[in-house]
Design an enzyme around this catalytic site. Structure first.
Site: not given
Length: 201
Positions: A46, A73, A135, A138, A161, A171
Site C-alpha cells: 500500500r 491496515k 492502490h 495491488r 489480506h 487453522y
C-alpha cells in the site's frame, strides 16, 4: 438493508503495463517519487506502507521487509520477501539519501516521509489520471498472479489480506514465506519482461 457499494480503484490491465513501465522509466519526476512508485509496484504494498517505510524495517541480507503491526491496515505485522529488483531500488535510494530514517523521503525534506499524494500526482503527470491509481497496482498484481496460476492463499498473504472467517483463520496462519519469495521474484522478472516487450514494439 442496502448492500454497501464497493468502490474499485482504477487499475491498469496486463496489456497496459508494458507502455506504462517504459513511460515511468522516462518520466521527468523526482527520483524519490519514481523509485517509490517502482518499489510499490514490485512489492504490491500500500502507498502508506511505502511512504512511511524506515530503514530499520529492511534486512537486505535476508531480502526481507518487516512492517510492524502499527503500520498495517489490519493491525497485524506483515513480512514482504524482496525481489532482486526491489533490493536494487533500496540500494539506489540508500546511496542517494543514506540508509537511516525514511527510505523514500519527501522531495524537499529528507527527514520527512513522502507526502500522501506525491505518487498519485506522478501518475496524473504521466497521463494516467483516470486510468490508474496507486492502490490499483495491488489489484493488477493480484489479477495477473491469479491468472498465471499462483496459489490464491499465497497471493492473498502477499497483499496482506487477512482471513475474515474466524474458524478458517484459526487453522490457517501460514505466512507462505518461501512461496511468496518465489512469487515476488517471478513478478519482478515478469515486469522486466513486459518492459522489454514495450521497448521492442
Amino acid at each position: 438493508l442496502k448492500t454497501r457499494k464497493v468502490a474499485h480503484m482504477a487499475a491498469l490491465t496486463e496489456q497496459e503495463l508494458p507502455d506504462f513501465l517504459v513511460e515511468l522509466d522516462k518520466a521527468r519526476i523526482h527520483i524519490t517519487t519514481k523509485l517509490g512508485l517502482k518499489f510499490l509496484i514490485l512489492t504490491a504494498a500500500r502507498s502508506g506502507e511505502v511512504r512511511l517505510a524506515t530503514w530499520n524495517e529492511f534486512n537486505l541480507e535476508e531480502s526481507m521487509w518487516r512492517i510492524p503491526a502499527e503500520r498495517m491496515k489490519m493491525d497485524s505485522p506483515h513480512n514482504i520477501p524482496l525481489s532482486r529488483q526491489a533490493i536494487d531500488i533500496l540500494e539506489k535510494v540508500g546511496n542517494t539519501f543514506g540508509k537511516s530514517g525514511y527510505a523514500f523521503p519527501a522531495v524537499r525534506e529528507n527527514n520527512k516521509p513522502m507526502s500522501q499524494n506525491t505518487m498519485l500526482f506522478a501518475l496524473h503527470k504521466l497521463g494516467y489520471k483516470d486510468r490508474a491509481t496507486v492502490h490499483g497496482f495491488r489489484s493488477t498484481f493480484s489479477t495477473i498472479a491469479n491468472e498465471k496460476g499462483f496459489n490464491g492463499d499465497v497471493i492473498e498473504r502477499a497483499v496482506a489480506h487477512i482471513e475474515r472467517n474466524r474458524v478458517r483463520a484459526a487453522y490457517h496462519r501460514s505466512e507462505y514465506i518461501e512461496q511468496r519469495r518465489e512469487l515476488m521474484q517471478w513478478w519482478a522478472d515478469y515486469l522486466d519482461d513486459l518492459r522489454q516487450i514495450a521497448l521492442r514494439a
